[in-house]
Design an enzyme around this catalytic site. Structure first.
Site, mmCIF file in Angstrom:
data_model
loop_
_atom_site.group_PDB
_atom_site.id
_atom_site.type_symbol
_atom_site.label_atom_id
_atom_site.label_comp_id
_atom_site.label_asym_id
_atom_site.label_seq_id
_atom_site.Cartn_x
_atom_site.Cartn_y
_atom_site.Cartn_z
ATOM 1 N N GLU A 89 0.843 -1.202 0.000
ATOM 2 C CA GLU A 89 0.000 0.000 0.000
ATOM 3 C C GLU A 89 0.875 1.247 0.000
ATOM 4 O O GLU A 89 1.938 1.273 0.613
ATOM 5 C CB GLU A 89 -0.923 -0.053 1.237
ATOM 6 C CG GLU A 89 -1.818 1.139 1.454
ATOM 7 C CD GLU A 89 -2.835 1.384 0.342
ATOM 8 O OE1 GLU A 89 -2.443 1.395 -0.837
ATOM 9 O OE2 GLU A 89 -4.008 1.614 0.666
ATOM 10 N N ASP A 90 0.413 2.279 -0.689
ATOM 11 C CA ASP A 90 1.193 3.523 -0.734
ATOM 12 C C ASP A 90 1.171 4.253 0.599
ATOM 13 O O ASP A 90 2.204 4.676 1.105
ATOM 14 C CB ASP A 90 0.680 4.431 -1.875
ATOM 15 C CG ASP A 90 -0.833 4.657 -1.858
ATOM 16 O OD1 ASP A 90 -1.524 4.138 -0.957
ATOM 17 O OD2 ASP A 90 -1.331 5.356 -2.760
ATOM 18 N N ASP A 144 -3.693 6.076 6.044
ATOM 19 C CA ASP A 144 -4.142 7.365 6.581
ATOM 20 C C ASP A 144 -5.128 7.063 7.721
ATOM 21 O O ASP A 144 -4.708 6.778 8.832
ATOM 22 C CB ASP A 144 -4.756 8.147 5.419
ATOM 23 C CG ASP A 144 -5.125 9.570 5.753
ATOM 24 O OD1 ASP A 144 -4.498 10.173 6.626
ATOM 25 O OD2 ASP A 144 -6.045 10.112 5.110
ATOM 26 N N PHE A 175 -1.214 16.561 3.092
ATOM 27 C CA PHE A 175 -1.619 15.834 1.891
ATOM 28 C C PHE A 175 -0.449 15.778 0.917
ATOM 29 O O PHE A 175 0.059 16.803 0.481
ATOM 30 C CB PHE A 175 -2.842 16.478 1.231
ATOM 31 C CG PHE A 175 -3.472 15.552 0.243
ATOM 32 C CD1 PHE A 175 -4.313 14.540 0.665
ATOM 33 C CD2 PHE A 175 -3.172 15.653 -1.113
ATOM 34 C CE1 PHE A 175 -4.865 13.640 -0.249
ATOM 35 C CE2 PHE A 175 -3.714 14.764 -2.025
ATOM 36 C CZ PHE A 175 -4.566 13.760 -1.587
ATOM 37 N N ARG A 192 0.807 11.599 -10.029
ATOM 38 C CA ARG A 192 1.335 10.259 -9.725
ATOM 39 C C ARG A 192 2.731 10.068 -10.304
ATOM 40 O O ARG A 192 3.510 9.271 -9.797
ATOM 41 C CB ARG A 192 0.429 9.168 -10.310
ATOM 42 C CG ARG A 192 -0.952 9.073 -9.693
ATOM 43 C CD ARG A 192 -1.616 7.779 -10.155
ATOM 44 N NE ARG A 192 -3.051 7.748 -9.921
ATOM 45 C CZ ARG A 192 -3.628 7.376 -8.791
ATOM 46 N NH1 ARG A 192 -2.904 7.037 -7.753
ATOM 47 N NH2 ARG A 192 -4.944 7.343 -8.674
HETATM 48 P P1 IMP Z 1 -7.361 5.647 4.352
HETATM 49 O O1 IMP Z 1 -8.468 4.720 3.997
HETATM 50 O O2 IMP Z 1 -7.874 6.921 4.993
HETATM 51 O O3 IMP Z 1 -6.268 5.012 5.177
HETATM 52 O O4 IMP Z 1 -6.746 6.184 3.022
HETATM 53 C C1 IMP Z 1 -5.864 5.440 2.293
HETATM 54 C C2 IMP Z 1 -5.915 5.815 0.842
HETATM 55 O O5 IMP Z 1 -6.217 7.189 0.668
HETATM 56 C C3 IMP Z 1 -4.543 5.599 0.247
HETATM 57 O O6 IMP Z 1 -4.467 4.342 -0.374
HETATM 58 C C4 IMP Z 1 -4.429 6.735 -0.738
HETATM 59 O O7 IMP Z 1 -4.933 6.313 -1.976
HETATM 60 C C5 IMP Z 1 -5.314 7.817 -0.195
HETATM 61 N N1 IMP Z 1 -4.563 8.831 0.574
HETATM 62 C C6 IMP Z 1 -4.503 9.014 1.917
HETATM 63 N N2 IMP Z 1 -3.712 10.041 2.243
HETATM 64 C C7 IMP Z 1 -3.244 10.534 1.067
HETATM 65 C C8 IMP Z 1 -2.354 11.619 0.736
HETATM 66 O O8 IMP Z 1 -1.799 12.352 1.577
HETATM 67 N N3 IMP Z 1 -2.127 11.782 -0.585
HETATM 68 C C9 IMP Z 1 -2.668 11.016 -1.572
HETATM 69 N N4 IMP Z 1 -3.498 9.997 -1.301
HETATM 70 C C10 IMP Z 1 -3.781 9.762 0.007
HETATM 71 MG MG MG Z 2 -4.079 4.008 -2.441
#
Ligand code: IMP
Ligand code: MG
Length: 178
Positions: free
Chosen positions: A97-98, A101, A150, A163
Site C-alpha cells: 500500500e502507498d 491514513d 496531503f 502520480r
Molecule cells: P485511508 O483509507 O484513509 O487510510 O486512506 C488510504 C488511501 O487514501 C490511500 O491508499 C491513498 O490512496 C489515499 N490517501 C490518503 N492520504 C493521502 C495523501 O496524503 N495523498 C494522496 N493519497 C492519500
Molecule cells: Mg491508495
C-alpha cells in the site's frame, strides 16, 4: 507540476533506500512461505515495482483496486475493493500500500483477502500517517511516518494527477482547496 508542490518531503534516493530496507525486512520475515504480493492500485504501482525488486525470494504477483476518495482530499470511509479473480487461497499475502491514513482502506482490503481464503496477511506501507488513524490498524513494514499533510508523487495522486512525480511532496493547499 513542481509549482503546485509546497515542499519536498522524500527524495528519490530516500525512497530507494526505504525500498532496500523494507525488501530486506520482508525477506527475513517471510522467507520460506508461499507469498503472493498484492499491489493495491493505483497509488502503490510505483512502490510495488521498486519494492519487489528488493525482495530476494520467490514471490507471486497480484493486483487489486481499492477506491475511497473520489476527487476529495479526505477518505470517504466508503471503500470499494475490486479484484479480477485474484487467487490467494492458502497463501501468505503481502499487501503493498502507498499510504495508510485513517486505516479504513487497508483494513477493508485485508479482510477482503482473508475472505478470499488467504492463510495470513502482512502489510507493507511506504507511508504512514498515524495521527489520522480511525481504524485499529498498524502495518507490518513501514517506510516512513509522515505528518498530517496531503502528499502527492511516486504513485500518490490528487484527483488522478501528480502520480508521475519521481519524489513525494506536500501539495499546496490552494491546489486542492480551490
Ligand atoms: P485511508 O483509507 O484513509 O487510510 O486512506 C488510504 C488511501 O487514501 C490511500 O491508499 C491513498 O490512496 C489515499 N490517501 C490518503 N492520504 C493521502 C495523501 O496524503 N495523498 C494522496 N493519497 C492519500
Ligand atoms: Mg491508495
Amino acid at each position: 507540476m513542481a509549482s503546485d508542490i509546497e515542499r519536498l518531503l522524500l527524495t528519490p534516493a530516500q525512497i530507494a533506500d526505504a525500498c532496500a530496507r523494507l525488501g530486506g525486512e520482508i525477506g527475513s520475515r517471510l522467507s520460506g512461505r508461499d507469498v503472493t504480493a498484492v499491489c493495491i492500485l493505483k497509488g502503490s504501482s510505483l512502490f510495488f515495482a521498486d519494492l519487489m525488486r528488493c525482495v530476494d525470494m520467490p514471490v507471486a504477483f497480484d493486483f487489486v483496486r481499492a477506491s475511497s476518495y473520489g476527487s476529495a482530499a479526505e477518505s470517504s470511509g466508503d471503500v470499494s475493493v475490486s479484484h479480477g479473480g485474484v487467487c490467494v487461497c492458502g497463501k501468505t499475502v503481502l499487501l503493498v500500500e502507498d499510504i495508510v491514513d485513517t486505516g479504513r482502506t487497508i483494513s477493508k482490503v485485508k479482510s477482503h483477502m482473508l475472505d478470499l481464503g488467504a492463510k495470513e496477511v502482512f502489510v507493507a506501507a511506504l507511508l504512514d500517517k498515524p495521527s489520522r488513524r480511525v481504524a485499529d490498524f498498524s502495518a507490518d513494514f513501514v517506510g516512513f511516518e509522515i505528518p498530517d499533510e496531503f502528499v502527492v508523487g511516486y504513485g500518490l495522486d490528487y484527483n488522478e494527477k501528480y502520480r508521475n512525480l519521481p519524489y513525494i511532496g506536500i501539495l499546496k493547499r490552494n491546489a486542492y482547496e480551490k
